[in-house]
Design an enzyme around this catalytic site. Structure first.
Site, mmCIF file in Angstrom:
data_model
loop_
_atom_site.group_PDB
_atom_site.id
_atom_site.type_symbol
_atom_site.label_atom_id
_atom_site.label_comp_id
_atom_site.label_asym_id
_atom_site.label_seq_id
_atom_site.Cartn_x
_atom_site.Cartn_y
_atom_site.Cartn_z
ATOM 1 N N ILE A 76 0.841 -1.194 0.000
ATOM 2 C CA ILE A 76 0.000 0.000 0.000
ATOM 3 C C ILE A 76 0.878 1.247 0.000
ATOM 4 O O ILE A 76 1.712 1.438 0.892
ATOM 5 C CB ILE A 76 -0.924 0.051 1.243
ATOM 6 C CG1 ILE A 76 -1.709 -1.275 1.391
ATOM 7 C CG2 ILE A 76 -1.873 1.246 1.148
ATOM 8 C CD1 ILE A 76 -2.669 -1.569 0.272
ATOM 9 N N ASP A 78 0.964 5.213 0.461
ATOM 10 C CA ASP A 78 0.264 6.368 1.016
ATOM 11 C C ASP A 78 0.925 7.600 0.422
ATOM 12 O O ASP A 78 2.017 8.018 0.842
ATOM 13 C CB ASP A 78 0.389 6.362 2.545
ATOM 14 C CG ASP A 78 -0.219 7.600 3.199
ATOM 15 O OD1 ASP A 78 -0.781 8.445 2.473
ATOM 16 O OD2 ASP A 78 -0.118 7.728 4.431
ATOM 17 N N GLY A 80 0.994 11.116 0.314
ATOM 18 C CA GLY A 80 0.539 12.298 1.020
ATOM 19 C C GLY A 80 1.136 13.574 0.471
ATOM 20 O O GLY A 80 1.935 13.562 -0.469
ATOM 21 N N GLY A 83 5.037 13.738 1.481
ATOM 22 C CA GLY A 83 5.913 12.676 1.004
ATOM 23 C C GLY A 83 5.138 11.434 0.625
ATOM 24 O O GLY A 83 3.924 11.354 0.813
ATOM 25 N N SER A 84 5.853 10.455 0.077
ATOM 26 C CA SER A 84 5.245 9.173 -0.301
ATOM 27 C C SER A 84 5.761 8.086 0.641
ATOM 28 O O SER A 84 6.946 8.058 0.982
ATOM 29 C CB SER A 84 5.589 8.818 -1.750
ATOM 30 O OG SER A 84 5.036 9.750 -2.645
ATOM 31 N N GLU A 197 -11.074 7.108 3.701
ATOM 32 C CA GLU A 197 -10.139 7.163 4.826
ATOM 33 C C GLU A 197 -10.824 6.742 6.118
ATOM 34 O O GLU A 197 -10.262 5.994 6.920
ATOM 35 C CB GLU A 197 -9.571 8.569 4.973
ATOM 36 C CG GLU A 197 -8.468 8.911 3.985
ATOM 37 C CD GLU A 197 -7.745 10.199 4.354
ATOM 38 O OE1 GLU A 197 -7.088 10.212 5.414
ATOM 39 O OE2 GLU A 197 -7.840 11.179 3.591
ATOM 40 N N GLY A 221 -16.757 2.132 17.329
ATOM 41 C CA GLY A 221 -16.873 3.252 16.414
ATOM 42 C C GLY A 221 -15.590 4.069 16.418
ATOM 43 O O GLY A 221 -14.806 4.013 17.369
ATOM 44 N N LEU A 225 -9.924 12.738 13.603
ATOM 45 C CA LEU A 225 -9.832 14.173 13.400
ATOM 46 C C LEU A 225 -8.528 14.519 12.688
ATOM 47 O O LEU A 225 -7.457 14.529 13.295
ATOM 48 C CB LEU A 225 -9.904 14.906 14.745
ATOM 49 C CG LEU A 225 -9.834 16.436 14.699
ATOM 50 C CD1 LEU A 225 -11.006 17.013 13.918
ATOM 51 C CD2 LEU A 225 -9.790 17.016 16.117
ATOM 52 N N GLY A 227 -6.530 17.175 9.638
ATOM 53 C CA GLY A 227 -6.332 18.604 9.519
ATOM 54 C C GLY A 227 -7.442 19.287 8.738
ATOM 55 O O GLY A 227 -7.938 20.339 9.125
#
Length: 474
Positions: A76, A78, A80, A83-84, A197, A221, A225, A227
């Protein structure tokens, strides 16, 4: 005379006279015959007599004889804004995580992220080469062709102008097709929305807690939170899922069906854009034209977010918990948006109906970070039991603190966040109680990492994505 008499012995007499010799010889012969008779009935289980011999079967036979054939891998990415990162996970046949060497996952990262190559999509894709090489080296060669590789891009690509994001994603798809020996699909390379997400975060936490495969009422659940947005996700009953209100075209549905560890879940998940912690600051500052009661006394400056700048100065009357909460409630639009459904959270959003899947709530990301920085949660522990009222109590203290004194009182809060500490804590309390309707005294779990076997695993979305894709291939 004796010699002549023996010549006339009958066959039966001879058998009788040599019966001992015959017995000694015949018994072994009978045993050998019996064993040979039994051997064909065992052959199918010990040979390839029921298979067609081919090179593929020979490879399969080798794989079956190795432990790797009982494992499944997932890779996987990610992608972002900063960075990666690549994560490699390994699962056994029961879909339990197993170590890769001494680690439970392989993790590598590099900078900058894909969004830094907005004008050169091919360079963006090629930047993943070193991470791909490390990931492929971990996966046994005979399993690479069936090991899924996914790329989930987040905030960085969302903010690019025009079709830059689309061109980068297509370049990554082409890159994986040409350069990777792993299993890739076009729709496995995408920009993740908040709903995805949130769903993957729910999968990750419940998986690490050992809840997947159980009935929905035994799951927890999740509130995450971030940004820019905040996500809520929890499993609901099939009956409540059938009551989910329809959303307008082009919007995500409230309920996502997921098949995990042999169990079907109806997952309520919603992402509230503009209500992540950093985005909420802008919303709160935008409510007041002059100084804000949420800014620590002594600070005068501006706050930049999403390409815009907002006045960020303390109110002439000072900061305070009650006044700041009034502004936060207004920013959340708790009482302004009409609720057209059975029950809403804030902004007119359906709350999912509640139920057993929501009774145990795990809250992650900035909730944990601010609590640890403010000092009412130990930053060295992976999880902590708190109540919403703990945020309120700490907010009261922070809002009464002047900026000059705040650094010594809150040494773990960074300089860039210190002026907004009152605002952040008030917002978090308001979001939980007024936004999501929690009782101020309800126990919730702040989570940074979850203990799994003898490891502490980050409560992040890539593991949830890996579990979903591996489950879909079984």
């Amino acid at each position: 005379m004796l010699k002549r008499g023996r010549q006339h012995e009958s066959l039966s007499d001879k058998i009788h006279r040599f019966r001992g010799v015959i017995l000694v010889i015949s018994v072994p012969l009978l045993l050998i015959t019996f064993v040979l008779f039994l051997m064909p009935s065992r052959a199918p289980s010990d040979s390839f007599s029921n298979r067609k011999i081919s090179p593929d079967n020979v490879i399969l036979a080798r794989a079956d004889s190795s432990s790797s054939s009982r494992k499944s891998y997932a890779v996987i990415f990610d992608a972002g804004s900063s960075g990666s990162r690549v994560h490699v996970f390994c699962f056994d046949k029961r879909l339990d995580l197993v170590p890769i060497g001494k680690d439970l996952e392989i993790f590598r990262q590099l900078k900058p992220g894909l969004s830094a190559y907005a004008k050169d999509p091919k360079a963006a894709a090629d930047s993943l080469q070193s991470l791909l090489d490390k990931a492929e080296a971990v996966v046994p060669q005979e399993l690479r062709h069936k090991t899924p590789v996914r790329v989930g891009a987040t905030a960085g690509l969302r903010q690019l102008q025009g079709d830059a994001s689309h061109r980068i994603l297509q370049a990554v798809r082409d890159f994986l097709k040409d350069k990777s020996s792993l299993k890739s699909k076009s729709d496995w390379v995408s920009v993740l929305d908040g709903t995805q997400e949130g769903a993957y975060q729910w999968v990750t936490i419940n998986y690490l807690l050992g809840n997947l495969g159980k009935k929905y009422s035994n799951t927890v659940g999740v509130v995450d939170l971030g940004g820019g947005s905040v996500q809520m996700a929890y499993a609901i009953s099939e009956t409540d899922a059938a009551k989910a209100p329809r959303m307008s075209d082009g919007e995500d549905t409230y309920v996502k069906e997921m098949n995990l560890k042999g169990t079907k879940y109806h997952l309520y998940v919603h992402s509230y854009l503009h209500y992540g912690l950093l985005a909420a600051r802008a919303e709160i500052l935008n409510v007041e034209d002059s100084g804000s009661p949420c800014i620590l006394v002594g600070y005068h400056g501006s706050y930049k977010y999403g390409g815009a700048s907002y006045l960020a100065s303390a109110s002439p009357s000072g900061s305070g918990m009650n006044e700041c909460r009034r502004v936060a409630i207004k920013a959340l639009k708790v009482n302004e948006s009409a609720c057209t459904h059975m029950k809403c959270t804030f902004g007119g959003v359906w709350n999912g109906g509640g139920g057993d899947g929501q009774k145990n709530l795990f809250v992650a990301s900035f909730f944990f970070d601010r609590a640890a920085e403010a000092g009412f949660v130990d930053p060295n522990v992976p999880v902590a039991k708190v109540r919403p009222v703990d945020f309120e109590n700490e907010a009261k203290r922070a809002c009464e603190t002047k900026l000059d004194d705040a650094k010594s009182i809150y040494p773990n809060v960074g300089d860039e966040n210190l002026p907004y500490l009152c605002m952040d804590l008030v917002y978090q309390y308001t979001l939980l109680v007024d936004g999501f309707g929690l009782d101020p005294w309800q126990e919730i779990t702040l989570v940074k990492k979850v203990k799994y076997q003898n490891y502490l695993v980050e409560a992040a979305w890539p593991l949830g994505s890996a579990i979903e894709v591996v489950s879909s291939l079984k």
